[in-house]
Enzyme design. Structure first.
Site, PDB file in Angstrom:
ATOM      1  N   GLY A  92       0.929  -1.250  -0.080  1.00  0.00           N
ATOM      2  CA  GLY A  92       0.034   0.044  -0.013  1.00  0.00           C
ATOM      3  C   GLY A  92       0.686   1.290  -0.040  1.00  0.00           C
ATOM      4  CG  HIS A  97      14.169  37.936   2.401  1.00  0.00           C
ATOM      5  ND1 HIS A  97      14.079  36.857   1.370  1.00  0.00           N
ATOM      6  CD2 HIS A  97      15.376  38.503   2.656  1.00  0.00           C
ATOM      7  CE1 HIS A  97      15.297  36.963   0.884  1.00  0.00           C
ATOM      8  NE2 HIS A  97      16.121  37.625   1.677  1.00  0.00           N
TER       9      HIS A  97
END
Ligand SMILES: Cc1cc2nc3c(=O)[nH]c(=O)nc-3n(C[C@H](O)[C@H](O)[C@H](O)COP(=O)(O)OP(=O)(O)OC[C@H]3O[C@@H](n4cnc5c(N)ncnc54)[C@H](O)[C@@H]3O)c2cc1C
Length: 519
Positions: A229, A495
């Site tokens: 899976g 930033h």
């Protein structure tokens, strides 16, 4: 209310623990019930004349959140949990232990393969799996204990036992300490969650053939770890054991990894990155059975479309093919609560079951099996009870895979929009062009924003990259408020942060003329 009821046998008298932890003499059942009721009334529990306003069955993220919210809104509330510990699948055997193992195995992997180039020499590195497992258990117990404290703070009665319906307003609870009791409530919420789906013909022994629960408890690193899976749980567990040294192969029936909702482009990139990390994939492959020989497992597979069979050898096999709702033993038939063909409790848009005063939330009913979805439903169901209205926006429930890089998404995929003939723009920004990702030398992946062509409204966000699970919250909030990509692009982002990649993808999403700055 907790009504006293005769214990089923004399052996079920409660054992009270003294403060030093020594067992006090056993009380007879009736004496124990009397004492309990006395203690209950001291703590202000409901009386025989006063049933609870709400009893929640199941103390997972859906159930415990519903119980706390209800108490905060002034309901006399109890929560029945059979596990002996609150937090459900998520805290005990799911989200939390898996994330502890993912985090710490990532650190080990970094220390082994990455630190040197960053100027960190650590000499002889050893894996101490026992300690890693105990760090995981400690995270779990701190969090489950924390919920007990929250119950106390909010005056939620915690009843340890297994509940089953006697009537729409009466539950029988088989107490963990022995004996049974009856609990009466004006309203009941079923939040019994889910359990692993078994693969027909493959027995799970939780040692060599494991579910996610056993995969979190292994006491040695398997040489070969085979995952049946390629969905989220299989990939997370595969990553853990690959980082710790196993040779990992993932067998998946479908043609892509990641399961439902993962963007096709993201899924391809994800597979490539995990492949570079050493995981092997066998897609479009059907598992036929498993045989144990000479202390090893041999998994027989063939191409999904049929063809030559082959046998894959493994030391440990993880069966991760999904989960199914837990309703067994609740006696739902007795009170006429409807379940569908998949065993899910049927509810309407206000979480009402087919029986008036009984609601249902979380994994045991419709929708994605996610802890935060269960929590949202828990709060909304209680708000419906209190005020007649509640809110869950199923269009903005995020999904996250906590591998490295992480994968996260919210809203619609390109495939879904194509299939529905919805015209859209795509804005993409790669982490290799993001200053923080570059600084951290962690540049795999990208952010992809999908917007409605006509209105620029954000319809979906798909991220593969560092901290994607945190970054996706920005997409969720934007979508919750119906933001356009221009709204997001004009929002100032600090930033240097990874979140600038989200802003730049939004800058590029509005169609012709809209461009990112740094790519
Ligand atoms: C390995 C793994 C990793 C996962 N990782 C994530 C993740 O990172 N993020 C995420 O969002 N989701 C994750 N999930 C899914 C998440 O755990 C579930 O979606 C979530 O726990 C569902 O919450 P719930 O309250 O509906 O049910 P559950 O958490 O299953 O809780 C139900 C509780 O009800 C109890 N119960 C059942 N029947 C009775 C009864 N008759 N009487 C009393 N008590 C009863 C059970 O003992 C259980 O504690 C993961 C799952 C697994 C297995």
């Amino acid at each position: 209310m907790i009504a006293s009821a005769p214990a089923s046998s004399a052996a079920s008298g409660w054992v009270l623990m003294s403060r030093k932890g020594f067992a006090a003499p056993k009380l007879s059942s009736s004496a124990a019930y009397a004492l309990r009721n006395q203690l209950s009334s001291r703590r202000g529990l409901a009386t025989a004349q006063e049933p609870y306003d709400l009893v929640v069955i199941g103390g997972g993220p859906g159930g415990y959140v519903a119980a706390i919210k209800a108490a905060q809104l002034g309901f006399k509330t109890a929560c029945v949990e059979k596990r002996g510990s609150l937090g459900g699948t998520c805290l005990n055997v799911g989200c939390i232990p898996s994330k502890a193992m993912l985090n710490n195995s990532h650190m080990y992997h970094m220390a082994k393969h990455d630190f040197k180039k960053r100027g960190i020499d650590i000499g002889d590195l050893q894996l101490n799996l026992k300690q890693m497992q105990s760090a995981k258990s400690s995270s779990v117990s701190k969090l489950t204990g924390g919920i007990e404290t929250l119950f106390k703070m909010n005056k939620v009665d915690y009843i340890k036992g297994t509940a089953s319906f006697q009537s729409p307003t009466k539950l029988d609870v088989a107490l963990l300490d022995g004996g049974n009791t009856e609990v009466e409530a004006k309203n009941i919420i079923i939040a019994t969650g889910s359990e692993i789906s078994k693969f027909p013909g493959i027995d799970i022994d939780e040692k060599q053939v494991v579910s996610s629960t056993g995969a979190l408890e292994l006491d040695a690193v398997p040489g070969k770890f085979l995952v049946i899976g390629g969905g989220i749980i299989g990939l997370e567990m595969g990553s853990v054991w690959s980082r710790l040294g196993s040779e990992v192969t993932v067998v998946e029936y479908l043609g892509a990894i990641g399961g439902n909702g993962m963007d096709t482009e993201v899924a391809k990139q994800f597979q490539k990155i995990l492949g570079k990390q050493g995981l092997k994939f066998k897609l479009q492959t059907k598992v036929l059975g498993l045989e144990k020989r000479d202390g090893k497992c041999f998994v027989k597979v063939e191409a999904a479309k049929g063809g030559k069979q082959e046998e894959l050898e493994a030391d440990v096999v993880l069966v991760a093919i999904g989960r199914k709702p837990v309703t067994e033993g609740l006696n739902l038939e007795k009170v006429g609560i409807e379940v569908d063909e998949k065993g899910r409790v049927v509810v309407d848009s206000q979480f009402n079951t087919s029986v008036g005063n009984v609601k249902c939330i979380g994994d045991v009913t419709f929708g994605p099996m996610l802890a935060h979805k269960a929590e949202e439903e828990g709060i909304a169901a209680v708000e419906y009870l209190k005020a007649g209205h509640g809110h869950v926006n199923y269009g903005t429930i995020p999904s996250v895979v906590y591998t490295h890089p992480e994968v996260a998404w919210v809203g619609r995929t390109s495939d879904d929009l194509d299939a529905n003939g919805i015209k859209y723009n795509v804005g993409k920004f790669p982490f290799v062009a993001n200053s923080r990702a570059k600084t951290n030398d962690d540049t795999d992946g990208f952010v992809k924003v999908l917007t409605e062509k006509e209105t620029d409204k954000i319809l979906g966000m798909h991220i593969i990259g560092p901290n994607a699970g945190e970054l996706i919250a920005e997409g969720v909030v934007a979508m919750e408020y119906g933001a356009s990509s221009e709204d997001l692009a004009r929002t100032c982002h600090a930033h240097p942060t990874l979140s600038e990649a989200v802003k730049e993808a939004a800058m590029a999403a509005g169609g012709p003329g809209r461009k990112a700055i740094h790519a």
